[in-house]
Scaffold this motif. Structure first.
Motif, PDB file in Angstrom:
ATOM      1  N   THR A   2       9.945 -62.817 -40.851  1.00  8.63           N
ATOM      2  CA  THR A   2       9.489 -62.787 -39.865  1.00  8.63           C
ATOM      3  C   THR A   2       9.096 -63.734 -38.802  1.00  8.63           C
ATOM      4  O   THR A   2       9.821 -63.680 -37.811  1.00  8.63           O
ATOM      5  CB  THR A   2       8.194 -62.676 -39.867  1.00  8.63           C
ATOM      6  OG1 THR A   2       8.295 -61.304 -41.103  1.00  8.63           O
ATOM      7  CG2 THR A   2       6.733 -61.962 -39.086  1.00  8.63           C
TER       8      THR A   2
ATOM      9  N   THR B  99      10.695 -63.298 -35.304  1.00  9.71           N
ATOM     10  CA  THR B  99       9.343 -63.756 -33.766  1.00  9.71           C
ATOM     11  C   THR B  99      10.518 -64.735 -33.079  1.00  9.71           C
ATOM     12  O   THR B  99      10.279 -64.279 -31.687  1.00  9.71           O
ATOM     13  CB  THR B  99       8.549 -64.565 -34.431  1.00  9.71           C
ATOM     14  OG1 THR B  99       7.918 -63.961 -35.324  1.00  9.71           O
ATOM     15  CG2 THR B  99       7.443 -64.889 -33.241  1.00  9.71           C
TER      16      THR B  99
ATOM     17  N   ASN C  51      13.387 -55.783 -32.811  1.00 11.60           N
ATOM     18  CA  ASN C  51      11.772 -55.879 -33.600  1.00 11.60           C
ATOM     19  C   ASN C  51      11.691 -56.554 -34.310  1.00 11.60           C
ATOM     20  O   ASN C  51      10.660 -56.001 -35.589  1.00 11.60           O
ATOM     21  CB  ASN C  51      10.614 -55.813 -32.835  1.00 11.60           C
ATOM     22  CG  ASN C  51      10.293 -54.664 -32.582  1.00 11.60           C
ATOM     23  OD1 ASN C  51      11.251 -53.400 -33.796  1.00 11.60           O
ATOM     24  ND2 ASN C  51       9.166 -53.984 -32.358  1.00 11.60           N
TER      25      ASN C  51
END
Lengths: 330, 539, 131, 255
Positions: A86, A90, A286
């Motif tokens: 993650t 990010t 994403n």
């Protein structure tokens, strides 16, 4: 044709506001009612669009990997271009949103005789896009001085930094120069490049002319035809504090600026400008590239008709047997 | 090469000036060499898909169902609700044009509708017209277009002129992936029976027999046996090649072309040699005899139907984990879709190399490891005895398959293995490799001969890059780890370059691998004499 | 995967952020009332009409500055025929004696920070510094 | 109706055309101002003649320096590395390098000389300034427009006399008494002697000259044949600093 038409539309709308600003009966319309309607449209519209996107799930993890996957421990993985965690995602998104990483990659291909296909650097679009978006953001934040009282320190700080070179009075803001230059380039590019001209729709030009009109009227007001800035702030604060009133000292050019802004923000939810929110939701960017390590669940998954082993063995029973391959049923 | 394909000199005169008429005019001309023939009714019927019939794209009447328009619009609505990617990519494109010259079909054809942005606009314009308030109200002014039969023909032409290679998606500032749009576009076309035989026949074959080519179980066994015999001739060693052996540790899945087509076949020899040499306890399967998945080129549902047999077979054979061979879209499915479609495979274990003990953490959920990862790990741990000089007659360059590069990020492993087994490796220019790799021009089911002109156009960028390293370094072998590449790049390379062979990486591994008890080898798996041996003989 | 929670959180964050001025002004008890600069009582006429001075005093000051420093011109003939020395402290502040109550009030309200006072000395400040 | 009036009425009415941009308004205003009283700049060439033999500096007099510091808000940073100096003293050998020899009159040898900006006729500092913050007025004063100075310090490198100082720190806290009639400078700005052009404008002489009780400094117009400076230069032999550089200083030292 599309370009001309959208230019005319923006010019007519601007003229409308100019006139509306000087006609007593229309000042409330252009100074209060339309801005409120535009803000409401923006807030509701953006929320609606984002909710619509959110309601459609992401059934598969379809990351576009732009770098080495994380695999064997000794093999260097591209943690930004092919994020595994993650945090990596990010950072990748931050690079994308703040610095336009993907656009930075842009090249241009040219087919020469031979045939020989050559590739060249092509960073102007990236540069202009970055210059435009950052300038827009800074200009937006600078404008908070009209909407907030007392003016917060960060706004003053930003204005000071923007006017660092202290050219003229009121000082020249660099972002004012950048945004007009960038928008000019983006428009010129749509005209000049035959491919881009071919794909450009009315709406593409409309958005550009709207922004140029907005920035242009702002620049004219700051450097050439200054309105009474105190009156402008009184109007802005009136809107924000829900005690709207249009001071008599404002008119003309200011109404053009305000109206073009109202149009822009009202147009946002109906247009490609929604990319400002959409970029965060792009599933190719994403999501982490950890498909094989972590199962991605499809919420609308359903059973499908398959050809099972049993059916297969039954269909080819004799042939499997003749080939001497192992079977479930002899 | 089809006889009507123009010569390279003619084909490379590409006119990039867009036509006078705007792109909203949907009319297309089906010119021989630039499209694929329609799917045969029997294949559509076999798969139970809609509207099987006799027709061809150049026919005036496509025999669409009477309510075709409603079907398409309903289909769009359903997919807008099911796929955030679809809805988002319909909404946020700003038409900056960064993707335009990134598409191999655009570079090779100059057709503006092959710019990814415009290929997407073909469907976006319909979306706007029927699904957005601005489009409903302002029509063309808001970029909306009426859905007509002409539009369907145009979709067919251009969605079967996209190889779903995702190169545009790398450059898009919002990551808009034309492959997603093409996939949905083809799904919609499938709803009214507009599909191509080169996709539907392999899909039907695969559904029935377990592989694209329709090879039945005994044929599969014959093929493998033949390879074992040939290997014995080459090496003097008779390798074991188990098929559907229950309780084996590893199920090996490969694209069916590996055991039926050339130059894939040499890769198969390489696998068999490697597995024998390291003593891998594995099995192949005739039921799950296909890693490739033409469902990916049909619909998400068909992809799931074809993919299901891999886990089913792994479960039935009670293996511990799955090893996958050299293949492109097979790995797009195995890496990005399989676990979601048909998982979770709880009956399997996290892949551990029995030779090195390496635990493949990155495959701990899907339980399927790429053979490049597996072999790179073997080489890294020094488990293989390799004689690099046996590949000295090859000057190698490597083509990253689109799906493996941009769908997986498997970029270094192939290079690591190539450098481990040969001495002369030269990468192509950086704009044409790794994540920026160019498609072979024939992926996503377009590798059929009637489409040859378009394939050669699409192959131009790749061919050009190969030509560059050939002229600069004398490259004579283009390796790739994709079955479609191995099938179609020879034509591309012959057409644009000449004098360069195409092969798999495990073919090179097979060449270099020094097997215990092998007889003295003087030629590689293709029968080409080793360069180094020749030199020694002269000295 | 839906990620609804994350998206809605992001949306709410955005909506709060974009409407931040509303909350800020609410918290600060701000009204739309403008600033209240203290005008000189002794003198009625300025060097230019008030409408001009409100919007364009900076043009005038900049023009004065360049004339005095670069062209060695020192006096200014105003619109009404009166002449003035072109001096910020000597002329302007003679009437507008209190910079804080005149200049700063509007400038702070409009978020304008002129850099005049980085060099030119506000007499009040000089007074204070002398103790 | 004057042009000013028209302009103001125009602004007040809010009617303005695109062509009437900012520059135009400044020009319009400029017409309303007058050149300063007294002689025009054109037939003036300011210069200073210093008679070192009269200077009481060796007796500890610093009147000229103190006067300058006071009227120009010159900061005292204490740290010599940061020193800001418009007028200062230097021994002969440093003020006139190469001109001293072992026989130099005792009178000069150890005598401090008063130095300041030479207001050269051919000033190298002006040539290098990228923003024209330093410029030469028609009356010969090498002038500084501190509004324009960007602190690049090219002028300091170009000046062969070390006449320029740089504000490394904010000067305000280091000024003993703020004189509201004269601006301070800010951090990052170069400054130097301006021949008290602000006093000349008021018809006064330079502060240092007025402060000198010994009358060792004489200031005047070289273009005026009857001026005291002309008479002195006619009567006595004078030297200038580093004449070989061709900068043509306007400070003359009588010997």
């Amino acid at each position: 044709m599309n370009a001309l038409l959208s230019l005319i539309v923006v010019l007519v709308l601007g003229a409308l506001a100019y006139v509306g600003g000087s006609v007593e009966g229309l000042r409330t319309l252009f100074g209060v009612i339309i801005p409120y309607a535009a803000i409401l449209t923006f807030l509701v519209g953006v929320a609606y669009r984002v909710v619509r996107w959110a309601l459609s799930p992401v059934p598969f993890r379809i990351t576009t990997t732009c770098g080495q996957q994380k695999s064997l421990p000794w093999m260097k993985a591209g943690y930004l271009e092919s994020p595994y965690t993650t945090l990596g995602v990010t950072l990748r998104m931050a690079l994308e949103v703040l610095l336009f990483r993907s656009l930075f990659r842009n090249t241009k291909a040219e087919l020469r005789s031979g045939p020989q296909l050559v590739y060249g650097e092509n960073k102007y679009l990236w540069l202009a896009a970055l210059a435009f978006h950052w300038s827009f953001l800074i200009i937006f934040l600078r404008h908070l001085r009209f909407f907030m009282q007392p003016v917060p320190a960060f706004v003053n700080l930003l204005s000071d930094a923007d006017g660092f070179f202290q050219i003229g009075a009121p000082v020249l803001y660099l972002t004012d120069v950048f945004i007009l230059a960038a928008l000019g380039y983006l428009l010129w590019r749509r005209f000049r490049d035959p491919q881009v001209r071919y794909i450009s729709l009315f709406t593409d030009y409309f958005a550009l002319f709207l922004l140029i009109g907005l920035a242009g009227s702002g620049v004219l007001m700051r450097y050439f035809f200054r309105p009474d800035i105190v009156a402008v702030k009184e109007l802005a604060l009136g809107l924000v504090t829900f005690t709207p009133a249009v001071p008599v000292q404002v008119g003309g050019l200011f109404f053009v600026h305000l109206f073009l802004l109202s149009l822009l923000i009202a147009y946002f939810p109906f247009s490609k400008l929604m990319h400002f929110a959409g970029v965060f939701l792009s599933p190719t960017r994403n999501l982490a590239n950890n498909n094989r390590a972590k199962r991605h669940v499809n919420p609308w998954d359903y059973p499908v008709k398959v050809h099972t082993y049993a059916e297969w063995e039954e269909e080819f029973h004799d042939k499997i047997k003749a080939a001497g391959l192992p079977m479930e049923k002899e | 090469m089809a006889e009507h394909t123009p010569k390279p000199e003619e084909l490379s005169k590409v006119d990039y000036h867009p036509p006078k008429k705007g792109w909203m005019d949907p009319h297309v001309e089906f010119r021989k060499g630039t499209f694929c023939y329609s799917a045969l009714a029997k294949n559509i019927e076999y798969l139970g898909m809609p509207n099987p019939r006799e027709w061809q794209p150049f026919d005036a009447d496509w025999k669409l169902p009477p309510n075709w328009k409603q079907i398409i619009l309903d289909g769009m609505k359903e997919r807008l609700e099911k796929y955030r990617s679809f809805r988002l990519f319909m909404d946020i494109c700003v038409r900056c044009g960064a993707c335009a010259d990134k598409c191999h079909f655009y570079v090779g054809s100059g057709d503006p509708k092959n710019m990814p942005v415009l290929r997407a606009e073909l469907i976006r314009s319909i979306y706007r017209r029927y699904f957005t308030p601005a489009g409903k109200m302002f029509g063309p002014l808001a970029g909306g277009r009426e859905l007509t039969e002409e539009v369907i023909k145009e979709w067919f032409y251009y969605f079967y002129q996209c190889t779903e290679c995702r190169r545009c998606s790398v450059f898009c500032p919002y990551g808009i992936d034309q492959a997603e749009i093409t996939i949905i576009g083809r799904e919609l076309l499938n709803l009214i029976g507009c599909n191509i035989n080169w996709v539907m026949e392999p899909a039907a074959n695969c559904f029935r027999t377990g592989n694209h080519l329709g090879i039945q179980p005994h044929g599969f066994k014959d093929s493998i046996d033949f390879a074992v015999d040939e290997l014995e001739e080459i090496t003097g060693i008779r390798v074991e090649a188990p098929i559907m052996k229950k309780g084996a540790e590893v199920l090996f899945i490969m694209p069916s072309a590996d055991y039926f087509a050339s130059p894939h076949y040499y890769t198969l020899l390489g696998y068999l040699m490697l597995f024998h040499e390291i003593g891998l306890d594995y099995t192949m399967s005739a039921f799950a005899g296909e890693g490739g998945n033409f469902g990916l080129f049909t619909s998400h549902e068909m992809m799931k139907r074809l993919n299901a047999k891999i886990y089913e077979e792994a479960k039935r054979l009670k293996v511990k984990w799955i090893l996958g061979g050299e293949c492109g879209h097979m790995w797009r499915v195995a890496h990005q879709y399989m676990n979601t479609l048909n998982g979770p495979p709880d009956f399997l274990e996290v892949p551990v190399s029995p030779i090195t003990g390496t635990r493949f953490e990155n495959a701990k959920s899907t339980k399927m490891t790429h053979i490049m990862e597996f072999t790179a790990d073997l080489i890294h741990n020094g488990k293989l005895k390799l004689d690099k000089s046996r590949n000295d007659h090859w000057k190698v360059t490597h083509h990253d398959p689109c799906n493996v590069a941009r769908g997986m990020g498997l970029l270094e492993e192939p290079r690591y293995v190539i450098n481990g087994v040969c001495n002369h490796f030269y990468d192509m220019p950086e704009n044409t490799i790794r994540e920026q790799t160019f498609c072979c021009g024939s992926g996503a089911g377009l590798g059929t001969d009637e489409n040859m002109e378009m394939r050669m156009r699409g192959g131009l960028p790749r061919g050009n890059a190969v030509k560059y390293v050939k002229e600069k370094h004398g490259v004579n072998l283009l390796t790739t780890i994709c079955a479609i590449d191995k099938a179609t790049l020879p034509a591309v390379v012959d057409y644009w370059v000449g004098g360069v062979e195409v092969g798999g990486i495990h073919e090179l591994v097979g060449n270099a691998l020094v097997m215990k008890g092998e007889k003295e080898r003087t030629a590689d798996l293709r029968g080409t004499p080793f360069a180094a041996k020749e030199v020694k003989a002269h000295a | 995967m839906r990620d609804k929670g994350l998206i809605f959180a992001g949306l709410v964050f955005f909506l709060v952020l974009i409407t931040f001025p509303v909350w800020y002004d609410l918290a600060a008890g701000t009204t739309s009332k403008g600033p209240d600069p203290k005008l000189p009582t002794a003198e009625k006429d300025c060097v230019a009409p008030v409408e001009y001075m409100r919007t364009s005093h900076m043009d005038l000051l900049l023009s004065w500055r360049d004339q005095v420093v670069r062209q060695d011109r020192l006096t200014y003939k105003a619109f009404d025929g009166k002449t003035y020395d072109m001096r910020l402290t000597g002329t302007c502040l003679k009437c507008h004696t209190n910079k804080e109550e005149f200049c700063d009030r509007c400038h702070a309200y409009a978020g304008v920070a002129p850099y005049c006072w980085e060099c030119h000395i506000d007499p009040a400040l000089a007074q204070r510094s002398r103790g | 109706m004057s042009i000013d009036r028209r302009k103001f009425l125009g602004v007040a009415a809010g009617a303005s055309a695109l062509v009437l941009a900012g520059k135009a308004s400044v020009d319009a205003l400029a017409i309303g101002s007058q050149p300063k009283q007294g002689g025009t700049l054109a037939n003036t060439r300011w210069a200073m003649v210093i008679d070192p033999s009269k200077c009481l500096k060796d007796k500890g007099c610093t009147a000229c320096i103190a006067a300058c510091d006071k009227v120009h808000n010159i900061p005292d940073f204490k740290n010599p590395k940061h020193a800001v100096k418009w007028i200062w003293k230097e021994p002969f050998k440093d003020a006139f390098p190469g001109q001293e020899d072992e026989y130099t009159t005792e009178q000069y040898k150890d005598k401090p000389f008063i130095l300041m900006c030479n207001h050269c006729n051919n000033p190298p500092c002006v040539r290098v300034c990228p923003t024209q913050a330093t410029f030469r007025r028609e009356d010969g004063i090498v002038m500084m427009d501190w509004h324009r100075c960007i602190g690049c310090r090219y002028c300091m490198a170009a000046c062969p006399y070390g006449s320029r100082s740089f504000n490394w720190l904010d000067p305000r806290p280091h000024i003993a008494h703020l004189d509201t009639d004269f601006p301070t400078r800010t951090k990052g700005v170069v400054e130097k002697c301006t021949f008290c052009e602000e006093r000349l404008a008021r018809g006064e002489g330079p502060a240092c000259v007025e402060a000198c009780e010994a009358k060792a400094m004489v200031f005047g117009n070289l273009d005026d044949p009857d001026s005291e400076v002309r008479q002195l230069l006619k009567a006595r032999f004078s030297i200038r600093r580093n004449p070989e550089l061709g900068t043509q200083p306007e400070i003359y030292y009588l010997v």
